[in-house]
Structure formats: C-alpha cells, structure tokens
Design an enzyme around this catalytic site. Structure first.
Site: not given
Length: 230
Positions: A12-14
């Site tokens: 995941f990108d945050c």
C-alpha cells in the site's frame, strides 16, 4: 477484473490512499496562506503542492520533513511572502494529526486476515509512526523513502520492497491512489495494481501530478476492494 486469491501480499501507498492527506495538507496550509493574504482555492493549493513536492523529491535525497518545509517556503517564494519559522515547520508537524479515510481501518483489518500487508511510502520513519498508530493493523513490512533514500515514482522504492517481501511479483498486489507515484512505476516492474480513485467525482488532479496509467482494477475506496475477497 482481478482475482485477489492469486496474491499473497498487498503493498500500500499510505498518504492519499490510507490517510486523508489532502485534508491534512489543506488544514495546515490554508491558515498560512490566509495569514499572508494569499487567497487560493483548495484545488489550486493542492496542485501547487503537487508541483513543489515532486520537484523537491527529485535529485539528491532529502528527508520528507525537509521536503515539506521547503514546500512551505516555495509557496512563499511563488506568492511573495516570508513564512515564519513556525509556519515552515507546521506542514510536516501536522502529519501527526492526519486521519485515515473512514473506510481504511476496517478494510485493512479484513485484508490482514488473508494477506501480508506492506507499506511503501514517501515518508520518514518517525512521521509514519504517527500514522501507524491510527491505522490499527500490524504491517508485515514498512518501506519508507528514508530507508531507501529515494522517492516514488523511483523504481528503487518498489525494487527494494520486492526484495524484502521475498515473493515473486505475480504474488504481490500494489494498491495506491496516485497514478504518478505508484501505478505507473509498479506496473513497469510487473506488479498488478489497484488504483484507489479517492478523487472520483472531483475536479482536478489534487495533490499529485496528473498522469495516465492502466491499473488492473479501479475502485473508489478500500471498502470496495475488500469486497473482492471470497
């Protein structure tokens, strides 16, 4: 359409994907601009942020805290005002207060039951620590820009993440809201991708540079992605 059952890890990108960074950015920057008599629409603030941030993340690595401090200074240079020292630091300091999207925590907890979860984020370790508490799930790996000394869309961030995950690329699914930072580079390395289009129905590109990519799946939020688990 993709079959989630073929993956063992989800990366995941945050910020922008799990954490509502646009609200955080605007909450920090708007008071600074107003105090210096700079009246910009929200979309204009976000687009200027995207341009400044992307420029500062190119070239020799500097910390993300420094990137954000220079973003504030860049607003001052462009709109002819001198931010105070407190204002220069305020954007980075505000990250501790940025909140997850309403659907994030429940979706992560559901996905955690079946997948290894990994963060690949353009952030400093100490700044992510604030967000990690709010995400309420234990990530199997956390790969930050500080650790790898580069910023997405650099392939280095993804390559180092793949090495640490120790799975073949066909068993890793990357989930992100930014086509520019994430979908395009991840796809180029053979990763399947899900575009979380958090700005669906809104005008403008928001806090990331406008880009065109071809994700394997587009969803409006993580809740929708979680429904694909069988």
């Amino acid at each position: 359409m993709i079959d989630l059952n073929q993956y063992k890890a989800i990366t995941f990108d945050c910020y922008g994907t799990l954490i509502d960074w646009e609200t955080g950015i605007l909450t920090a920057l708007k008071p600074i601009l107003i105090s210096h008599h700079v009246n910009l629409q929200d979309d204009d603030i976000l687009e200027n942020f995207a341009n400044f941030e992307s420029q500062l993340e190119q070239g020799e690595y500097i910390s993300y805290r420094e990137v954000l401090q220079r973003v504030v200074q860049s607003f001052g240079e462009k709109f002819d005002f001198a931010p105070t020292e407190l204002e220069i630091k305020s954007l980075a300091n505000s990250i501790q207060y940025w909140q997850p999207f309403a659907d994030t925590v429940a979706a992560l907890q559901l996905l955690k039951q079946k997948f290894r979860l990994v963060i690949i984020s353009n952030i400093d370790d100490d700044l992510f620590a604030f967000s990690a508490k709010k995400l309420e799930v234990e990530f199997d790996k956390i790969i930050t820009a500080q650790q790898v000394k580069s910023y997405k869309p650099s392939l280095n961030n993804f390559q180092q993440a793949i090495e640490k995950i120790e799975l073949p690329t066909e068993q890793i699914l990357h989930v992100a809201a930014s086509v520019y930072h994430d979908i395009i580079p991840a796809k180029s390395l053979g990763l399947s991708t899900v575009w979380v289009n958090r700005r669906m129905g809104q005008t403008g590109p928001g806090a990331t540079l406008p880009s065109i990519g071809e994700p394997d799946l587009e969803v409006p939020d993580l809740k929708t992605l979680a429904t694909y688990i069988q």
